[in-house]
Scaffold this motif. Structure first.
Motif, mmCIF file in Angstrom:
data_model
loop_
_atom_site.group_PDB
_atom_site.id
_atom_site.type_symbol
_atom_site.label_atom_id
_atom_site.label_comp_id
_atom_site.label_asym_id
_atom_site.label_seq_id
_atom_site.Cartn_x
_atom_site.Cartn_y
_atom_site.Cartn_z
ATOM 1 N N VAL A 1 -19.200 59.429 -41.307
ATOM 2 C CA VAL A 1 -19.826 58.409 -42.147
ATOM 3 C C VAL A 1 -20.193 57.187 -41.307
ATOM 4 O O VAL A 1 -19.359 56.632 -40.589
ATOM 5 C CB VAL A 1 -18.891 58.001 -43.300
ATOM 6 N N THR A 2 -21.450 56.765 -41.410
ATOM 7 C CA THR A 2 -21.933 55.595 -40.668
ATOM 8 C C THR A 2 -22.331 54.444 -41.580
ATOM 9 O O THR A 2 -22.659 53.367 -41.104
ATOM 10 C CB THR A 2 -23.138 55.975 -39.790
ATOM 11 N N ASN A 3 -22.329 54.672 -42.895
ATOM 12 C CA ASN A 3 -22.703 53.590 -43.798
ATOM 13 C C ASN A 3 -21.953 53.713 -45.119
ATOM 14 O O ASN A 3 -22.014 54.738 -45.783
ATOM 15 C CB ASN A 3 -24.217 53.605 -44.062
ATOM 16 N N ILE A 4 -21.199 52.683 -45.442
ATOM 17 C CA ILE A 4 -20.579 52.568 -46.762
ATOM 18 C C ILE A 4 -21.278 51.402 -47.450
ATOM 19 O O ILE A 4 -21.117 50.251 -47.047
ATOM 20 C CB ILE A 4 -19.069 52.315 -46.672
ATOM 21 N N ALA A 5 -22.062 51.680 -48.469
ATOM 22 C CA ALA A 5 -22.937 50.670 -49.053
ATOM 23 C C ALA A 5 -22.208 49.791 -50.068
ATOM 24 O O ALA A 5 -21.027 49.985 -50.367
ATOM 25 C CB ALA A 5 -24.149 51.336 -49.693
ATOM 26 N N SER A 6 -22.943 48.841 -50.614
ATOM 27 C CA SER A 6 -22.381 47.838 -51.511
ATOM 28 C C SER A 6 -21.665 48.461 -52.702
ATOM 29 O O SER A 6 -22.156 49.412 -53.303
ATOM 30 C CB SER A 6 -23.500 46.930 -52.038
#
Length: 375
Positions: free
Chosen positions: A252-257
């Motif tokens: 995982v490279t992005n955990i969003a808002s």
């Protein structure tokens, strides 16, 4: 006013014509009427059934909103869309017949129809708007027709008995696996049915957990995320209150808002990432519990573990958060609460502290979350 017969000379019922006629139980609409205006019967809480003549081709928003005694409605064949909030809060509605030719179910069309157990979506429907079936507590299954190409946010949220989302095999945009909705390539998980209980293992090959995919899934207790996933989208697990644990893989490279916002039962979150600076996870105001583990070390309650010493607004970032140099127009102490964690963890903010704050503003992360340095 308990009943009314509209004369044949009337061709249109204007906005709010019978709004909040709480004693109205029956109404006869003549074949001369071609349109029903906005909120024309809204709040008629004693109206139990109504026959819309085939001459009607135009429906405006809120026509039957909050008609809490309405049980059955048949939509005439000339109608091409169910407008916004048309049946919202019709808590006794159990049966609605939608004709072929309808192209859109607009925002909140059947929102909070708590007794609506089944609905057949015509093959002509191409889009379902935001909140269309939200809070339909009796809805157990839904079938996606072949021409449907767009599903709005929270379209099926709070459907606590929804067990299966079926998809017509001719649909070019969506598919289903074990009742869970995916895009056609099965790389994006779009919607998990809120009625499913226990844990869920996301299939290998999925690269993205879509926006709101597990939001309000209050029966979900755990989820296993495969190494193929690279992105957890905005509000992916929003308000899944019984989710107790989650492990985020190193892929995982992005955990969003707001990915885990209001997951009040989340007792532990584990981020397995050992990330160099160029592959750092970006945390965009996602809420994590105070027991969050990163690279084998607890960082929940220590937001500075991944924060540079100074964020983009020249705030000094310490173990207790960011402290602005000054606070204009506010007499309260410009500091972050250093001692009291919220249910979902600690928080930092570049603004003056006014109480517990549950988000980590993106502006306070001038690189990204874990920029390859030891903690």
């Amino acid at each position: 006013l308990a009943s009314i017969t509209i004369p044949e000379s009337v061709v249109d019922l204007g906005p709010g014509a019978f709004e909040s006629c709480t004693s109205l139980t029956t109404i006869t609409i003549p074949g001369s009427v071609t349109g029903l205006g906005s909120g024309v019967f809204a709040g008629c809480t004693s109206l139990t059934n109504v026959t819309i003549p085939d001459s009607v081709t135009r429906l405006e928003p809120d026509v039957f909103r909050s008609c809490t005694s309405l049980t059955t409605v048949v939509i005439p064949p000339g109608v091409t869309s169910i407008p916004q909030m048309m049946f919202a809060d019709c808590t006794s509605l159990t049966n609605v017949t939608l004709p072929e030719g309808i192209a859109q179910l607009e925002r909140g069309a059947f929102q909070s129809c708590s007794r609506l157990a089944t609905v057949t979506i015509p093959t002509s429907v191409t889009s379902i708007g935001d909140h269309a079936f939200e809070n339909c507590l009796s809805l157990t299954s839904i079938r996606i027709p072949p021409n449907l190409a767009e599903i709005g946010r929270f379209a099926f949220s709070h459907c606590d008995r929804l067990m299966v989302i079926e998809v017509d095999e001719l649909n070019a945009a969506f598919t289903t696996l074990e009742g869970v909705l995916f895009d056609k390539s099965r790389t994006t998980l779009i919607q998990y049915p809120g009625g499913k209980t226990g844990g869920y293992t996301i299939p290998d090959g999925v690269t993205c957990i879509g926006q709101d995919a597990f939001s309000f899934c209050n029966n979900l207790t755990g989820v296993e995320i495969p190494e193929s996933v690279t992105e957890i989208s905005r509000s992916a697990f929003y308000s899944s209150t019984n989710l107790t644990s989650v492990t985020v893989p190193s892929s995982v490279t992005n955990i969003a808002s707001y990915a885990f916002s209001r997951c009040d039962g989340l007792a532990s979150a584990y981020l397995k990432a050992m990330l160099p600076r160029q592959r750092a996870v970006r945390l965009q105001a996602a809420w994590l519990p105070s027991s969050t583990i990163v690279r084998g070390r607890p960082v929940g309650g220590r937001p500075s573990a991944g924060v540079p010493r100074r964020c983009g607004y020249r705030h000094r970032c310490t173990a207790s958060g960011c402290r602005p140099p000054a606070c204009r127009g506010n007499t309260r102490t410009p500091a972050v609460n250093p001692t009291t964690p919220t249910k979902t963890g600690w928080a930092i903010t570049p603004k003056c502290w006014r109480g517990p704050i549950r988000s980590i503003p993106r502006r306070c992360w001038s690189w990204s979350l874990f920029p390859g340095r030891r903690i």
